[in-house]
Design a protein around this motif. Sequence first.
Motif, PDB file in Angstrom:
ATOM      1  N   SER A 181       5.477   3.438   2.354  1.00  0.00           N
ATOM      2  CA  SER A 181       4.832   2.294   1.813  1.00  0.00           C
ATOM      3  C   SER A 181       4.597   1.385   2.905  1.00  0.00           C
ATOM      4  O   SER A 181       5.518   1.328   3.914  1.00  0.00           O
ATOM      5  CB  SER A 181       5.889   1.660   0.754  1.00  0.00           C
ATOM      6  OG  SER A 181       5.670   2.431  -0.256  1.00  0.00           O
ATOM      7  N   SER A 222       0.901  -0.941  -0.105  1.00  0.00           N
ATOM      8  CA  SER A 222       0.072  -0.006  -0.047  1.00  0.00           C
ATOM      9  C   SER A 222       1.110   1.185   0.023  1.00  0.00           C
ATOM     10  O   SER A 222       1.752   1.432   0.864  1.00  0.00           O
ATOM     11  CB  SER A 222      -0.858   0.115   1.160  1.00  0.00           C
ATOM     12  OG  SER A 222      -1.481   1.153   1.291  1.00  0.00           O
ATOM     13  N   ASN A 223       0.855   1.883  -1.248  1.00  0.00           N
ATOM     14  CA  ASN A 223       1.866   3.129  -1.039  1.00  0.00           C
ATOM     15  C   ASN A 223       1.003   4.368  -1.178  1.00  0.00           C
ATOM     16  O   ASN A 223      -0.028   4.468  -1.693  1.00  0.00           O
ATOM     17  CB  ASN A 223       2.473   2.940  -2.729  1.00  0.00           C
ATOM     18  CG  ASN A 223       3.294   1.849  -2.872  1.00  0.00           C
ATOM     19  OD1 ASN A 223       4.263   1.415  -2.017  1.00  0.00           O
ATOM     20  ND2 ASN A 223       2.898   1.064  -3.824  1.00  0.00           N
ATOM     21  N   SER A 224       1.344   5.318  -0.439  1.00  0.00           N
ATOM     22  CA  SER A 224       0.889   6.418  -0.567  1.00  0.00           C
ATOM     23  C   SER A 224       1.549   7.576  -1.427  1.00  0.00           C
ATOM     24  O   SER A 224       2.791   7.487  -1.800  1.00  0.00           O
ATOM     25  CB  SER A 224       0.736   7.090   1.003  1.00  0.00           C
ATOM     26  OG  SER A 224       2.098   7.575   1.357  1.00  0.00           O
ATOM     27  N   ARG A 225       0.918   8.551  -1.872  1.00  0.00           N
ATOM     28  CA  ARG A 225       1.468   9.797  -2.544  1.00  0.00           C
ATOM     29  C   ARG A 225       0.962  10.892  -2.121  1.00  0.00           C
ATOM     30  O   ARG A 225       0.051  11.165  -1.435  1.00  0.00           O
ATOM     31  CB  ARG A 225       1.129   9.535  -4.202  1.00  0.00           C
ATOM     32  CG  ARG A 225       1.394   8.548  -4.883  1.00  0.00           C
ATOM     33  CD  ARG A 225       1.448   8.512  -6.218  1.00  0.00           C
ATOM     34  NE  ARG A 225      -0.075   8.892  -6.656  1.00  0.00           N
ATOM     35  CZ  ARG A 225      -0.208   9.778  -7.851  1.00  0.00           C
ATOM     36  NH1 ARG A 225       0.908   9.882  -8.789  1.00  0.00           N
ATOM     37  NH2 ARG A 225      -1.301  10.337  -8.174  1.00  0.00           N
ATOM     38  N   ARG A 226       1.856  12.037  -2.277  1.00  0.00           N
ATOM     39  CA  ARG A 226       1.319  13.399  -1.769  1.00  0.00           C
ATOM     40  C   ARG A 226       1.856  14.403  -2.732  1.00  0.00           C
ATOM     41  O   ARG A 226       2.872  14.287  -3.304  1.00  0.00           O
ATOM     42  CB  ARG A 226       1.906  13.582  -0.180  1.00  0.00           C
ATOM     43  CG  ARG A 226       3.560  13.662  -0.225  1.00  0.00           C
ATOM     44  CD  ARG A 226       3.893  14.052   1.172  1.00  0.00           C
ATOM     45  NE  ARG A 226       5.177  13.126   1.090  1.00  0.00           N
ATOM     46  CZ  ARG A 226       5.775  12.300   2.206  1.00  0.00           C
ATOM     47  NH1 ARG A 226       4.715  11.877   3.119  1.00  0.00           N
ATOM     48  NH2 ARG A 226       6.771  11.908   2.125  1.00  0.00           N
ATOM     49  N   GLY A 235       5.170   8.519  -1.068  1.00  0.00           N
ATOM     50  CA  GLY A 235       5.202   8.656   0.244  1.00  0.00           C
ATOM     51  C   GLY A 235       5.603   7.216   0.923  1.00  0.00           C
ATOM     52  O   GLY A 235       6.448   6.736   0.331  1.00  0.00           O
TER      53      GLY A 235
END
Length: 161
Positions: free
Chosen positions: A49, A33-37, A47
């Motif tokens: 992981s 599950s990867n976040s981006r900002r 962001g």
Amino acid sequence: MFETPITVVGNIVNNPFRQRVGDQEVIRFRMASNSRRRTPEGEWEAGNSLFVSVSCWGRLVTGVGASLVKGDSVIVVGQVYTSEYDDREGVRRSSVEVRATAVGPDLSRCVARIETLRRSDTASTVDAPEEAESGDHGDDVGADPADLGDAAGTEALPLTA
């Protein structure tokens, strides 16, 4: 009793594999599950992981085994816990694991066709509509989602991966 519920949205990072544990089967896979900002300049940057191991038991084995492969976007619901073990060199390690209660495709990032599995004991007592039994759900099955409109005649939004 004190289970920790969790929902994780992400991608499968390895092909799910089936194992036999005693008299039961389990399917396991890892997901990220990867976040981006957005930066102040308006650009997107990666962001944090989260990588988790997922185990699917019972009725999930059939659905996950028939439907999902490496790279698929999924939503996993289950209980999270930490598994501790000794690696080959004898070093104590831990990993975050989820025992899934539900797994499904992330429909914001893919298109899926649903096939309902019917239990043999339920099928004999419930009369299903003829079109559900035949698998015929109309002329739009298999059509390009961008070509489909809703009942009001508006166009469907294009899908992006």
